[in-house]
Design an enzyme around this catalytic site. Structure first.
Site, PDB file in Angstrom:
ATOM      1  N   MET A   7      14.893   6.081  32.128  1.00  0.00           N
ATOM      2  CA  MET A   7      14.348   6.159  33.481  1.00  0.00           C
ATOM      3  C   MET A   7      13.946   4.761  33.985  1.00  0.00           C
ATOM      4  O   MET A   7      13.220   4.627  34.968  1.00  0.00           O
ATOM      5  CB  MET A   7      13.147   7.104  33.525  1.00  0.00           C
ATOM      6  N   GLY A   8      14.400   3.736  33.285  1.00  0.00           N
ATOM      7  CA  GLY A   8      14.171   2.378  33.768  1.00  0.00           C
ATOM      8  C   GLY A   8      12.783   1.846  33.479  1.00  0.00           C
ATOM      9  O   GLY A   8      12.047   2.382  32.666  1.00  0.00           O
ATOM     10  N   TYR A   9      12.435   0.741  34.171  1.00  0.00           N
ATOM     11  CA  TYR A   9      11.230  -0.043  33.904  1.00  0.00           C
ATOM     12  C   TYR A   9      11.249  -0.418  32.420  1.00  0.00           C
ATOM     13  O   TYR A   9      10.362  -0.086  31.645  1.00  0.00           O
ATOM     14  CB  TYR A   9       9.955   0.721  34.286  1.00  0.00           C
ATOM     15  N   GLY A  62      11.391  -1.243  23.674  1.00  0.00           N
ATOM     16  CA  GLY A  62      11.886   0.015  23.089  1.00  0.00           C
ATOM     17  C   GLY A  62      13.276   0.348  23.624  1.00  0.00           C
ATOM     18  O   GLY A  62      14.208   0.652  22.856  1.00  0.00           O
ATOM     19  N   HIS A  63      13.426   0.252  24.948  1.00  0.00           N
ATOM     20  CA  HIS A  63      14.742   0.509  25.558  1.00  0.00           C
ATOM     21  C   HIS A  63      15.771  -0.528  25.086  1.00  0.00           C
ATOM     22  O   HIS A  63      16.916  -0.193  24.771  1.00  0.00           O
ATOM     23  CB  HIS A  63      14.645   0.408  27.080  1.00  0.00           C
ATOM     24  N   GLN A 118      12.542  16.785  36.204  1.00  0.00           N
ATOM     25  CA  GLN A 118      11.685  16.928  35.019  1.00  0.00           C
ATOM     26  C   GLN A 118      10.213  16.667  35.335  1.00  0.00           C
ATOM     27  O   GLN A 118       9.379  16.691  34.436  1.00  0.00           O
ATOM     28  CB  GLN A 118      12.179  16.036  33.880  1.00  0.00           C
ATOM     29  N   GLY A 135      15.179   7.733  21.571  1.00  0.00           N
ATOM     30  CA  GLY A 135      14.066   7.247  20.770  1.00  0.00           C
ATOM     31  C   GLY A 135      13.263   8.388  20.143  1.00  0.00           C
ATOM     32  O   GLY A 135      13.082   9.439  20.757  1.00  0.00           O
ATOM     33  N   ASP A 155      10.013  10.096  21.778  1.00  0.00           N
ATOM     34  CA  ASP A 155      10.049  11.414  22.421  1.00  0.00           C
ATOM     35  C   ASP A 155      10.696  12.377  21.427  1.00  0.00           C
ATOM     36  O   ASP A 155      11.833  12.820  21.621  1.00  0.00           O
ATOM     37  CB  ASP A 155      10.839  11.322  23.727  1.00  0.00           C
ATOM     38  N   SER A 206       7.010   2.894  29.440  1.00  0.00           N
ATOM     39  CA  SER A 206       6.959   2.410  30.830  1.00  0.00           C
ATOM     40  C   SER A 206       5.607   2.738  31.436  1.00  0.00           C
ATOM     41  O   SER A 206       5.103   2.019  32.298  1.00  0.00           O
ATOM     42  CB  SER A 206       8.071   3.053  31.655  1.00  0.00           C
TER      43      SER A 206
END
Ligand code: AMP
Length: 281
Positions: free
Chosen positions: A30-32, A36-37, A61, A147, A150, A186
């Site tokens: 979902m960006g930002y 981790g991303h 969601q 990841g 979640d 984020s």
């Protein structure tokens, strides 16, 4: 790096890659973006010969009371970071592209979504499963990385892919933390400076639970009581849930006997943080 806004173009590119024998590894986000991303993106580059990220804040969601409108967004910076990792494409559809007028089809994974975040956020996993399916149909990946931050989401996606015979390998990735132990998110940007020490209690309480199990404690209620105390002592934190669950069914357990998920969701001020670890007995 290609920046792609529409589904038809994304499919065309993926079809070309597939015809050339490339292996597509995909990271939905979902960006930002944070480390981790980026760590997932680097793993995607290793896994495939072509790597794709999607950046899409998925409205289905979020409940009406949640933070869809205020969710942090910085597409330009995200795209710079993506380009620096050397991935091949960023899929950045609009909400209208993903959910045009008349949209009415949803994917529901019924059991592993009952507990934890599914109990607190009743429409959450329906939105996640639906958008991930739509993203899979657009990107046509051979593998997709998620990841363990979640954890329940990863279990839900694995279940969905298995149940619906999707021909995609799902790869889990370890939780990436700040130096002080806070799991990267984020939403950490919402935390005020004085809330940060409170937020650290999540990862500290996971360590406490590990110590308890290492010293022989097996009783879930006793472990959860210690975890809850360590989170709430000093104030400023409200526990949404703290549970010990089976790592596959996500059902509560009473005894830690084999690998067991310790999952936390905690409100620190206006910020809902999640964290988890797998306790090995
Ligand atoms: P999000 O943008 O929050 O939807 O996350 C996109 C992907 O990045 C999901 O698979 C998350 O589980 C993963 N992710 C987010 N934060 C972390 C983290 N701290 N460590 C590892 N993976 C993460």
């Amino acid at each position: 790096m290609r920046i792609i806004e529409n589904i038809a173009e994304m499919r065309r590119i993926s079809d070309t890659w597939r015809a050339e024998g490339e292996r597509i590894a995909f990271v939905p986000t979902m960006g930002y973006l944070h480390e981790g991303h980026l760590s997932l993106l680097r793993a995607a580059r290793e896994l495939g010969t072509r790597s794709v990220i999607s950046i899409f804040v998925n409205p289905t969601q979020f409940a009406p009371t949640e933070d869809f409108a205020s969710y942090p967004r910085d597409l330009r910076k995200d795209l710079d970071l993506c380009a620096q990792t050397g991935i091949d494409a960023a899929f950045v559809p609009t909400a209208e592209e993903m959910y045009p007028e008349g949209f009415q089809t949803f994917i529901e994974v019924t059991r592993v979504t009952q507990n934890l975040c599914g109990a607190s956020r009743p429409i959450f996993f329906r939105g996640v499963a639906t958008v991930v399916t739509k993203l899979f149909n657009a990107v046509k990946p051979h593998s997709a990385l998620f990841g363990q931050k979640d954890f329940q989401q990863l279990v839900t996606i694995r279940r969905m892919v298995k149940d619906l015979n999707m021909d995609i390998e799902i790869v889990g990735h370890p939780i990436i933390r700040e130096k002080d132990g806070l799991a990267m998110s984020s939403r950490n940007t919402y935390l005020r400076a004085d809330e940060r020490p409170v937020a650290l209690r999540l990862s500290r309480s996971l360590q406490l639970a590990r110590q308890l199990v290492n010293s022989g404690e097996r009783n879930a209620a006793a472990i959860l009581a210690a975890v809850s105390d360590s989170i709430t002592a000093g104030g400023g934190a409200t526990i949404d849930y703290a549970r010990l669950c089976d790592t596959e069914t996500i059902e509560d357990v009473e005894v830690v006997d084999g690998p067991t998920l310790l999952a936390l969701a905690v409100w620190v001020g206006k910020t809902r943080l999640i964290d988890n670890c797998v306790l090995e007995s």
